[in-house]
Design a protein around this motif. Structure first.
Motif, PDB file in Angstrom:
ATOM      1  N   LEU A  45     -18.691  -5.362  64.561  1.00  8.63           N
ATOM      2  CA  LEU A  45     -18.627  -6.009  63.254  1.00  8.63           C
ATOM      3  C   LEU A  45     -17.185  -6.349  62.882  1.00  8.63           C
ATOM      4  CD1 LEU A  45     -20.069  -6.970  60.695  1.00  8.63           C
ATOM      5  CD2 LEU A  45     -19.783  -4.662  59.783  1.00  8.63           C
ATOM      6  N   SER A  46     -16.255  -5.439  63.140  1.00  8.33           N
ATOM      7  CA  SER A  46     -14.864  -5.726  62.794  1.00  8.33           C
ATOM      8  C   SER A  46     -14.311  -6.871  63.650  1.00  8.33           C
ATOM      9  CB  SER A  46     -13.994  -4.476  62.933  1.00  8.33           C
ATOM     10  OG  SER A  46     -14.018  -3.990  64.247  1.00  8.33           O
ATOM     11  N   ARG A  47     -14.734  -6.969  64.902  1.00 10.74           N
ATOM     12  CA  ARG A  47     -14.285  -8.078  65.755  1.00 10.74           C
ATOM     13  C   ARG A  47     -14.801  -9.410  65.217  1.00 10.74           C
ATOM     14  NH1 ARG A  47     -17.098  -8.586  70.824  1.00 10.74           N
ATOM     15  NH2 ARG A  47     -17.386  -6.366  70.526  1.00 10.74           N
ATOM     16  N   PHE A  48     -16.072  -9.460  64.832  1.00 12.39           N
ATOM     17  CA  PHE A  48     -16.656 -10.696  64.310  1.00 12.39           C
ATOM     18  C   PHE A  48     -16.029 -11.087  62.978  1.00 12.39           C
ATOM     19  CE2 PHE A  48     -20.849  -9.747  66.693  1.00 12.39           C
ATOM     20  CZ  PHE A  48     -20.269 -10.150  67.879  1.00 12.39           C
ATOM     21  N   LEU A  49     -15.801 -10.109  62.113  1.00 13.69           N
ATOM     22  CA  LEU A  49     -15.156 -10.399  60.830  1.00 13.69           C
ATOM     23  C   LEU A  49     -13.715 -10.867  61.028  1.00 13.69           C
ATOM     24  CD1 LEU A  49     -16.525  -7.462  58.677  1.00 13.69           C
ATOM     25  CD2 LEU A  49     -17.017  -9.892  58.362  1.00 13.69           C
ATOM     26  N   PHE A 107     -23.556 -22.939  74.183  1.00 12.01           N
ATOM     27  CA  PHE A 107     -23.546 -21.895  75.204  1.00 12.01           C
ATOM     28  C   PHE A 107     -24.163 -20.596  74.673  1.00 12.01           C
ATOM     29  CE2 PHE A 107     -21.168 -18.161  76.785  1.00 12.01           C
ATOM     30  CZ  PHE A 107     -21.610 -18.162  78.100  1.00 12.01           C
ATOM     31  N   GLY A 108     -23.850 -20.260  73.432  1.00 10.63           N
ATOM     32  CA  GLY A 108     -24.326 -19.006  72.865  1.00 10.63           C
ATOM     33  C   GLY A 108     -25.589 -19.122  72.041  1.00 10.63           C
ATOM     34  N   TRP A 109     -26.257 -20.279  72.096  1.00 14.60           N
ATOM     35  CA  TRP A 109     -27.407 -20.523  71.221  1.00 14.60           C
ATOM     36  C   TRP A 109     -28.498 -19.468  71.340  1.00 14.60           C
ATOM     37  CZ3 TRP A 109     -27.444 -23.396  67.127  1.00 14.60           C
ATOM     38  CH2 TRP A 109     -28.655 -23.659  66.496  1.00 14.60           C
ATOM     39  N   TYR A 110     -28.782 -19.013  72.542  1.00 13.84           N
ATOM     40  CA  TYR A 110     -29.862 -18.043  72.748  1.00 13.84           C
ATOM     41  C   TYR A 110     -29.327 -16.643  73.024  1.00 13.84           C
ATOM     42  CZ  TYR A 110     -32.716 -22.203  72.940  1.00 13.84           C
ATOM     43  OH  TYR A 110     -33.336 -23.388  72.630  1.00 13.84           O
ATOM     44  N   GLN A 111     -28.056 -16.412  72.759  1.00 15.10           N
ATOM     45  CA  GLN A 111     -27.468 -15.093  72.991  1.00 15.10           C
ATOM     46  C   GLN A 111     -27.469 -14.278  71.708  1.00 15.10           C
ATOM     47  OE1 GLN A 111     -23.561 -15.334  74.670  1.00 15.10           O
ATOM     48  NE2 GLN A 111     -24.191 -16.720  76.297  1.00 15.10           N
ATOM     49  N   GLU A 112     -27.504 -12.961  71.897  1.00 17.39           N
ATOM     50  CA  GLU A 112     -27.378 -12.039  70.775  1.00 17.39           C
ATOM     51  C   GLU A 112     -26.245 -11.074  71.079  1.00 17.39           C
ATOM     52  OE1 GLU A 112     -31.150 -10.103  70.371  1.00 17.39           O
ATOM     53  OE2 GLU A 112     -31.960 -11.711  69.124  1.00 17.39           O
ATOM     54  N   SER A 113     -25.621 -10.562  70.032  1.00 17.84           N
ATOM     55  CA  SER A 113     -24.564  -9.577  70.252  1.00 17.84           C
ATOM     56  C   SER A 113     -25.197  -8.293  70.788  1.00 17.84           C
ATOM     57  CB  SER A 113     -23.804  -9.312  68.956  1.00 17.84           C
ATOM     58  OG  SER A 113     -24.652  -8.732  67.994  1.00 17.84           O
ATOM     59  N   GLU A 114     -24.410  -7.531  71.509  1.00 13.48           N
ATOM     60  CA  GLU A 114     -24.948  -6.366  72.205  1.00 13.48           C
ATOM     61  C   GLU A 114     -25.449  -5.274  71.270  1.00 13.48           C
ATOM     62  OE1 GLU A 114     -22.452  -4.803  75.268  1.00 13.48           O
ATOM     63  OE2 GLU A 114     -21.741  -6.806  75.778  1.00 13.48           O
ATOM     64  N   LEU A 115     -24.690  -4.946  70.263  1.00 12.44           N
ATOM     65  CA  LEU A 115     -25.029  -3.792  69.448  1.00 12.44           C
ATOM     66  C   LEU A 115     -25.811  -4.142  68.184  1.00 12.44           C
ATOM     67  CD1 LEU A 115     -21.636  -1.984  69.849  1.00 12.44           C
ATOM     68  CD2 LEU A 115     -23.748  -1.542  71.080  1.00 12.44           C
ATOM     69  N   ALA A 116     -25.321  -5.097  67.441  1.00 20.23           N
ATOM     70  CA  ALA A 116     -25.963  -5.450  66.176  1.00 20.23           C
ATOM     71  C   ALA A 116     -27.094  -6.447  66.369  1.00 20.23           C
ATOM     72  CB  ALA A 116     -24.946  -6.004  65.197  1.00 20.23           C
ATOM     73  N   GLU A 117     -27.188  -7.027  67.565  1.00 22.38           N
ATOM     74  CA  GLU A 117     -28.194  -8.041  67.893  1.00 22.38           C
ATOM     75  C   GLU A 117     -28.162  -9.219  66.933  1.00 22.38           C
ATOM     76  OE1 GLU A 117     -31.959  -6.077  68.357  1.00 22.38           O
ATOM     77  OE2 GLU A 117     -31.272  -4.980  70.123  1.00 22.38           O
ATOM     78  N   PHE A 132     -23.861 -17.631  64.985  1.00 17.46           N
ATOM     79  CA  PHE A 132     -23.242 -17.320  63.693  1.00 17.46           C
ATOM     80  C   PHE A 132     -21.762 -17.003  63.858  1.00 17.46           C
ATOM     81  CE2 PHE A 132     -27.547 -15.807  61.996  1.00 17.46           C
ATOM     82  CZ  PHE A 132     -27.802 -17.037  61.436  1.00 17.46           C
ATOM     83  N   ILE A 133     -21.397 -16.475  65.000  1.00 20.12           N
ATOM     84  CA  ILE A 133     -20.004 -16.161  65.272  1.00 20.12           C
ATOM     85  C   ILE A 133     -19.300 -17.388  65.843  1.00 20.12           C
ATOM     86  CG2 ILE A 133     -18.439 -14.578  66.451  1.00 20.12           C
ATOM     87  CD1 ILE A 133     -20.585 -13.341  64.401  1.00 20.12           C
ATOM     88  N   PHE A 134     -19.937 -18.046  66.812  1.00 20.51           N
ATOM     89  CA  PHE A 134     -19.318 -19.154  67.526  1.00 20.51           C
ATOM     90  C   PHE A 134     -19.126 -20.396  66.663  1.00 20.51           C
ATOM     91  CE2 PHE A 134     -21.262 -17.514  71.756  1.00 20.51           C
ATOM     92  CZ  PHE A 134     -20.337 -16.497  71.783  1.00 20.51           C
ATOM     93  N   VAL A 135     -19.884 -20.547  65.592  1.00 26.30           N
ATOM     94  CA  VAL A 135     -19.782 -21.738  64.741  1.00 26.30           C
ATOM     95  C   VAL A 135     -18.443 -21.780  63.991  1.00 26.30           C
ATOM     96  CG1 VAL A 135     -20.831 -20.884  62.604  1.00 26.30           C
ATOM     97  CG2 VAL A 135     -21.193 -23.252  63.299  1.00 26.30           C
TER      98      VAL A 135
END
Length: 163
Positions: free
Chosen positions: A48-52, A112-122, A127-130
């Motif tokens: 979460l801190s990395r994404f924020l 590239f990340g359209w169908y990917q989910e983050s490992e921990l928070a899923e 939402f991150i790549f945009v």
């Protein structure tokens, strides 16, 4: 149009404030868990801190470019008014090219990340790549510098007349 851009900048500023405020929570949890036994070590706080942090940097860059407070290096500080305007236009063109790279490759990144989910928070990764194409698309036009280069005065907000 100026009111719309100013409103968008205010929204970006409030999103930046919210991002920084929320970022304090997972980072504090990480620090407390690392150095004390008061709370368990949460793995999701790192993600979460990395994404924020990604969003904080991109929002800060968007705000900095809009307000003209992004870092600037004075190479030729003693230029004339028109020379400064020409230099700012060249600088703005480089920013525009960089913004277009962010938009183009940012869209590829989102695809590239359209169908990917983050490992921990899923969380869905788009939402991150945009953040990258959005940062590239938020680039203001440099009309005032073109007016100065043409020998006209820069457009300023008209003072309100007092009756």
């Amino acid at each position: 149009m100026k009111k719309l851009i100013d409103g968008y900048c205010r929204l970006l500023t409030w999103l930046m404030v919210a991002t920084v405020a929320i970022l304090v929570v997972p980072v504090s949890l990480q620090i407390i868990a690392r150095y004390t036994q008061l709370i368990p070590s949460y793995i999701w706080t790192e993600e979460l801190s990395r994404f924020l942090f990604i969003w904080m940097v991109m929002l800060g860059a968007m705000i900095g470019i809009k307000e003209g407070t992004h870092f600037e290096v004075d190479v030729w500080p003693e230029l004339s008014r028109r020379g400064n305007a020409a230099l700012k236009i060249v600088s703005s063109l480089f920013v525009l090219i960089f913004a277009l790279v962010f938009v183009y490759w940012g869209i590829k990144f989102v695809e590239f990340g359209w169908y990917q989910e983050s490992e921990l928070a899923e969380l869905p990764m788009p939402f991150i790549f945009v953040a990258w194409p959005l940062a590239g698309a938020t680039c203001e036009i440099f009309v005032d510098n073109i007016r100065v280069l043409a020998g006209k005065s820069a457009a300023k907000s008209a003072p309100k007349s007092v009756p």
